[in-house]
Design an enzyme around this catalytic site. Structure first.
Site, short mmCIF file in Angstrom:
data_model
loop_
_atom_site.label_atom_id
_atom_site.label_comp_id
_atom_site.label_asym_id
_atom_site.label_seq_id
_atom_site.Cartn_x
_atom_site.Cartn_y
_atom_site.Cartn_z
CD GLU A 177 13.16 -8.47 -10.67
OE1 GLU A 177 12.90 -7.82 -9.70
OE2 GLU A 177 12.12 -8.90 -11.38
N GLY A 233 11.39 -3.45 -2.13
CA GLY A 233 11.51 -2.24 -1.42
C GLY A 233 11.79 -2.77 -0.05
CG LEU A 261 6.00 2.35 -0.78
CD1 LEU A 261 4.91 3.32 -0.71
CD2 LEU A 261 6.15 1.39 0.60
CG MET A 274 5.20 -3.35 -7.70
SD MET A 274 5.69 -2.21 -8.93
CE MET A 274 4.39 -1.67 -9.54
CD GLU A 275 6.25 -7.54 -9.85
OE1 GLU A 275 6.91 -7.84 -8.87
OE2 GLU A 275 6.36 -6.64 -10.34
CG ASP A 335 13.71 0.35 -3.38
OD1 ASP A 335 13.64 -0.43 -4.57
OD2 ASP A 335 12.55 0.38 -2.39
N1 ADE Z 1 10.35 -3.12 -6.01
C1 ADE Z 1 11.69 -2.79 -5.78
N2 ADE Z 1 11.45 -1.70 -5.13
C2 ADE Z 1 9.98 -1.50 -4.94
C3 ADE Z 1 9.47 -0.41 -4.37
N3 ADE Z 1 9.96 0.44 -3.61
N4 ADE Z 1 8.06 -0.26 -4.52
C4 ADE Z 1 7.27 -1.68 -5.10
N5 ADE Z 1 8.06 -2.46 -5.70
C5 ADE Z 1 9.43 -2.43 -5.61
#
Ligand code: ADE
Length: 249
Positions: free
Chosen positions: A12, A78, A163, A183-184, A207
């Protein structure tokens, strides 16, 4: 006063780092804070590493040491909403820390971070983007198109877990109506709110958070991160007045 920019992972960060002009780097804690200009706007860029503690630490340094007047997270996520595809972009109007709360009967009841329902209850749930900033962002993005992708506004979920599970993906989407999981963002929002600094979270989907998510992530992370950066650059003019407002008090 500068705009603070946070990315979590090198994929990133790479897109933004090469675009900075007059870059000056300073090390603090576990990372490097790079001051410079991006398309003529003063910015401080930092790679936080993954997770809420890492991003909270970096947001704190940006707000307190660098006096940033706005903080933006740019990166990947995600997808949770089944209508979204890899490559689509989600801009948070609200973030929720889905892994914070009370465990009762062997189950997590998600609750506002820093609170427990029977100790210090609160009506507040999640963190909301400043209304005036959001209105400007929506307006400006009406004139922006990505070649094959959609741009959506909505709830983004943050937790200290990657995840990779279809069952949990469906549960999180059902419980919170979230568009994306990462996650942030929730930690950046919590810290920025504490400093009274407006914030934004921009996430392009690498994803769909289910069974294929680890493979999709590796295949699409670079492309998705680049889309997020394209949107961030387009939004710099609407962030800039917020930064000036903070410097003039
Ligand atoms: N960042 C990108 N894909 C993710 C996922 N599947 N879970 C958590 N953070 C992510």
């Amino acid at each position: 006063m500068a705009i603070g920019l946070i990315c979590a992972i090198p994929q990133e960060l790479a897109h933004l780092r090469t675009l900075l002009v007059d870059a000056v780097a300073v090390r603090a804690a576990h990372t490097e804070f790079v001051s410079g200009t991006l398309d003529g706007f003063d910015v401080v860029l930092a790679g936080s590493g993954m997770g809420k503690v890492n991003s909270a630490l970096v947001a704190t340094v940006l707000a307190d040491r660098f006096g940033c007047g706005a903080i933006v997270f740019s990166g990947v996520a995600g997808g949770l909403d089944p209508h979204l595809a890899v490559g689509d972009v989600v801009i948070a109007d609200r973030v929720i820390q889905h892994d914070a709360g009370l465990i009762e009967d062997d189950r997590l009841q998600t609750y506002q971070p820093g609170h427990v329902p029977f100790i210090n209850p609160t009506e507040v749930f999640g963190y909301r983007v400043d209304d005036a900033l959001l209105a400007l962002v929506v307006d400006r993005l009406a004139e922006f198109t990505l070649p094959t992708a959609a741009i959506r506004f909505g709830t983004v979920l943050s937790g200290d877990q990657y995840l990779h599970c279809e069952v949990t993906r469906q549960r999180l989407q059902r419980e919170f109506g979230g568009l994306a999981v990462e996650m942030e963002g929730g930690a950046v929002a919590q810290v920025a709110d504490a400093f009274g600094v407006p914030w934004l979270v921009i996430r392009a989907l690498s994803d769909l958070a289910g069974r294929d998510s680890r493979f999709d992530f590796l295949a699409f992370v670079d492309e998705a991160a680049a889309s997020s950066v394209a949107i961030l650059r387009w939004l710099l003019p609407v962030l800039s007045p917020f930064v000036q407002r903070r410097s003039t008090g």
